[in-house]
Scaffold this motif. Sequence first.
Motif, PDB file in Angstrom:
ATOM      1  N   GLU A 143       0.840  -1.202   0.000  1.00 14.38           N
ATOM      2  CA  GLU A 143       0.000   0.000   0.000  1.00 14.38           C
ATOM      3  C   GLU A 143       0.875   1.252   0.000  1.00 14.38           C
ATOM      4  N   ARG A 144       0.500   2.189  -0.855  1.00 20.82           N
ATOM      5  CA  ARG A 144       1.191   3.475  -0.923  1.00 20.82           C
ATOM      6  C   ARG A 144       0.149   4.562  -1.173  1.00 20.82           C
ATOM      7  N   GLY A 145       0.595   5.779  -0.985  1.00 22.42           N
ATOM      8  CA  GLY A 145      -0.258   6.917  -1.257  1.00 22.42           C
ATOM      9  C   GLY A 145       0.582   8.121  -1.630  1.00 22.42           C
ATOM     10  N   LEU A 146      -0.026   9.002  -2.353  1.00 22.83           N
ATOM     11  CA  LEU A 146       0.596  10.234  -2.819  1.00 22.83           C
ATOM     12  C   LEU A 146      -0.165  11.388  -2.172  1.00 22.83           C
ATOM     13  N   ARG A 147       0.551  12.414  -1.722  1.00 20.87           N
ATOM     14  CA  ARG A 147      -0.115  13.547  -1.075  1.00 20.87           C
ATOM     15  C   ARG A 147      -1.106  14.182  -2.046  1.00 20.87           C
ATOM     16  N   PRO A 158     -12.044  20.582  -7.243  1.00 16.13           N
ATOM     17  CA  PRO A 158     -13.124  21.553  -7.479  1.00 16.13           C
ATOM     18  C   PRO A 158     -13.611  22.255  -6.215  1.00 16.13           C
ATOM     19  N   ILE A 159     -13.410  21.631  -5.056  1.00 14.17           N
ATOM     20  CA  ILE A 159     -13.769  22.251  -3.780  1.00 14.17           C
ATOM     21  C   ILE A 159     -12.649  21.957  -2.779  1.00 14.17           C
ATOM     22  N   ALA A 160     -12.597  22.742  -1.721  1.00 13.01           N
ATOM     23  CA  ALA A 160     -11.595  22.521  -0.676  1.00 13.01           C
ATOM     24  C   ALA A 160     -12.017  21.339   0.195  1.00 13.01           C
ATOM     25  N   PRO A 161     -11.070  20.472   0.531  1.00 18.45           N
ATOM     26  CA  PRO A 161     -11.400  19.348   1.407  1.00 18.45           C
ATOM     27  C   PRO A 161     -11.793  19.823   2.805  1.00 18.45           C
ATOM     28  N   GLU A 162     -12.786  19.139   3.369  1.00 19.11           N
ATOM     29  CA  GLU A 162     -13.228  19.427   4.733  1.00 19.11           C
ATOM     30  C   GLU A 162     -12.863  18.276   5.672  1.00 19.11           C
ATOM     31  N   GLU A 163     -12.781  17.069   5.116  1.00 19.20           N
ATOM     32  CA  GLU A 163     -12.449  15.868   5.884  1.00 19.20           C
ATOM     33  C   GLU A 163     -11.378  15.092   5.126  1.00 19.20           C
ATOM     34  N   ILE A 164     -10.277  14.781   5.818  1.00 18.66           N
ATOM     35  CA  ILE A 164      -9.215  13.925   5.259  1.00 18.66           C
ATOM     36  C   ILE A 164      -8.693  13.092   6.416  1.00 18.66           C
ATOM     37  N   SER A 165      -8.507  11.815   6.201  1.00 16.35           N
ATOM     38  CA  SER A 165      -7.979  10.968   7.274  1.00 16.35           C
ATOM     39  C   SER A 165      -6.541  11.386   7.596  1.00 16.35           C
ATOM     40  N   ASP A 166      -6.102  11.080   8.821  1.00 17.95           N
ATOM     41  CA  ASP A 166      -4.714  11.363   9.203  1.00 17.95           C
ATOM     42  C   ASP A 166      -3.747  10.677   8.249  1.00 17.95           C
ATOM     43  N   LYS A 167      -4.066   9.446   7.899  1.00 21.49           N
ATOM     44  CA  LYS A 167      -3.203   8.677   6.999  1.00 21.49           C
ATOM     45  C   LYS A 167      -3.058   9.383   5.650  1.00 21.49           C
ATOM     46  N   ASP A 168      -4.180   9.835   5.082  1.00 22.50           N
ATOM     47  CA  ASP A 168      -4.126  10.489   3.768  1.00 22.50           C
ATOM     48  C   ASP A 168      -3.436  11.851   3.837  1.00 22.50           C
ATOM     49  N   GLN A 169      -3.504  12.532   4.966  1.00 20.25           N
ATOM     50  CA  GLN A 169      -2.806  13.811   5.112  1.00 20.25           C
ATOM     51  C   GLN A 169      -1.297  13.632   5.178  1.00 20.25           C
ATOM     52  N   LYS A 170      -0.854  12.460   5.597  1.00 21.29           N
ATOM     53  CA  LYS A 170       0.577  12.240   5.834  1.00 21.29           C
ATOM     54  C   LYS A 170       1.317  11.593   4.662  1.00 21.29           C
ATOM     55  N   TRP A 171       0.611  11.237   3.591  1.00 20.11           N
ATOM     56  CA  TRP A 171       1.332  10.680   2.450  1.00 20.11           C
ATOM     57  C   TRP A 171       2.328  11.724   1.948  1.00 20.11           C
ATOM     58  N   PRO A 172       3.519  11.303   1.506  1.00 17.27           N
ATOM     59  CA  PRO A 172       4.527  12.274   1.044  1.00 17.27           C
ATOM     60  C   PRO A 172       4.282  12.726  -0.394  1.00 17.27           C
ATOM     61  N   ASP A 173       4.946  13.834  -0.743  1.00 15.61           N
ATOM     62  CA  ASP A 173       4.987  14.265  -2.143  1.00 15.61           C
ATOM     63  C   ASP A 173       5.684  13.175  -2.956  1.00 15.61           C
ATOM     64  N   LEU A 174       5.540  13.254  -4.269  1.00 15.42           N
ATOM     65  CA  LEU A 174       6.111  12.249  -5.164  1.00 15.42           C
ATOM     66  C   LEU A 174       7.606  12.093  -4.923  1.00 15.42           C
TER      67      LEU A 174
END
Length: 188
Positions: A143-147, A158-174
């Motif tokens: 499992e990997r993720g991109l910021r 199209p809209i600003a995020p209001e909810e993001i999991s801690d995990k998804d906020q911490k993914w690094p830049d490419l």
Amino acid sequence: MIFHKTPLETARLIELEKRGDARGFFARFFCEKEFAAEGLTTRFVQVNNSLSAKKGTLRGMHYQLPPAAETKLVRCIRGAFWDVIVDLRPDSPSFGKWYGAELSAENRLMMYVPHGFAHGFITLTEDAEALYMVDAFYAPEGERGLRWNDPAIGIQWPIAPEEISDKDQKWPDLDAGFHGLERMRGLL
């Protein structure tokens, strides 16, 4: 089904061909013969369902490394979300580029996400529900993720995020090492 090419190599936006009458309509969500004729994956091993209660919930940008890389077929079955894919295959002419489209219960569009792509979405309505098929089983070690807001990728949500999991906020830049880009070679 009507398969629309996207600006990203091998990704598709798929439109259902509805056959209807006064009762309503019938349409295929998946047909092995039609997918094979397009050169797309025809074997799926899981069907996943997610519900996001709040408008502005961002999920992503997720993927799995080979050998557990996933192809996904994503559809919105309630509400609406803006679906985004990023090509992470170094050999691809569309490497590092993104594409987004609104998927809704009303428009019934589907996103075909090939191996080697990061995927995510932001909900445009309350109670947005996604149904997606994948061709590989979940593999936590891959499992990997991109910021979601990596400036090098430049996704325009199209809209600003209001909810993001801690995990998804911490993914690094490419980053070639963390994101396993060498393992993505040959996924075209």
